[in-house]
Design an enzyme around this catalytic site. Sequence first.
Site, PDB file in Angstrom:
ATOM      1  N   GLU A 102       0.979  -1.472   0.297  1.00 17.38           N
ATOM      2  CA  GLU A 102      -0.074  -0.145  -0.066  1.00 17.38           C
ATOM      3  C   GLU A 102       0.649   0.744  -0.223  1.00 17.38           C
ATOM      4  OE1 GLU A 102      -4.232  -1.199   2.064  1.00 17.38           O
ATOM      5  OE2 GLU A 102      -2.775  -1.867   3.621  1.00 17.38           O
ATOM      6  N   GLU A 122      -3.884 -10.265   3.745  1.00 13.24           N
ATOM      7  CA  GLU A 122      -4.771  -9.672   4.630  1.00 13.24           C
ATOM      8  C   GLU A 122      -6.069 -10.065   5.451  1.00 13.24           C
ATOM      9  OE1 GLU A 122      -2.898  -5.360   4.284  1.00 13.24           O
ATOM     10  OE2 GLU A 122      -3.827  -7.472   2.802  1.00 13.24           O
TER      11      GLU A 122
END
Length: 248
Positions: A102, A122
Site C-alpha cells: 500500500e 490481510e
Amino acid sequence: MPIRQSVHGKVLVVHMEREAKRNAIDQEMSLGIGAALDRLDDDDQLWAGIITGTGTVFSAGTDLKAGSGYTERGGEYGIIRRRRRTPLIAAVEGPALGGGFEIAMACDLIVAASDARFALPETRRGLVATSGALFRAVRALPLHVAKQLLITGAGLTADRAYDLGLINVVTEPGKALEGALALAEDICVSSPVAVRETLAAIEAQFADTDERGWEATARAAEAVTSSEDMKEGIAAFFERREPRWRGH
C-alpha cells in the site's frame, strides 16, 4: 533510527531500515517517514523523492505487535493519505506485503527489482486492507486481478506487475534504488512547477472517488474488527499455525 534520509542532487531518498523486523511499520517509523515527506513537500530545492527499504525487503506492512502510526499530514505510515506536491517513487527490493504494498501504491511511480514480490495477505489473517488498497489496487490493476490479490493473498512478481502496468521499471536485483534515482533525475529535467501542477490536476480528478473509497474501507474495517475471525487470524499469526475460521 529506522528511517534515514539522504539527498542526491535535487532528490530526497527515504530509507526504511528496520530489517530485523522486515521493515514492519511501527509508530517510530511512521513518524520518521512523515517527517521526511514533510521535508520533501516543504523544500523547494527538492524536486523528487524516493522511498525504499533494504536490500532484502521493502516492507512487510504494519507491525502487528507494536501497531503502526498515523501522522497529521500523512495519515497511516506518514504517507498513505498525504496530499503531496512533489513526485514520489517507490524503489522496491524483495517483498512489499500488505501495508508495504500500500505504501508503494501511494507513490506516483514504482521501480522494482526482478525478484520483488507484491501481495495483500490481510484476509489470510482475518483482516482487510485498510491503507488504500481496497480502491487503489482496483484503480491500478485489472479488476479481477485486484480482487484475487485482495481476497486470496496471492502475490505478483515484478515482471507480472510490470506487464499489468503497475510497475514503471524492472531492474536487476539490488538495482532498484539505482533505477529509481535515474527515473527521478529524468523527472528533474522537467519544470518542477509544471510537474507539481500536473500531479495536482491528476489527484483532483480522483479526490471524490478516494473519499468514497475511505468510507467503504472504514465500514469494512469496522465489521472485521468486531469479528471472531479477526481475533483468530491474529492469534494464529503469532502462534505460527493455520487459522481455524468460524465465519463470524
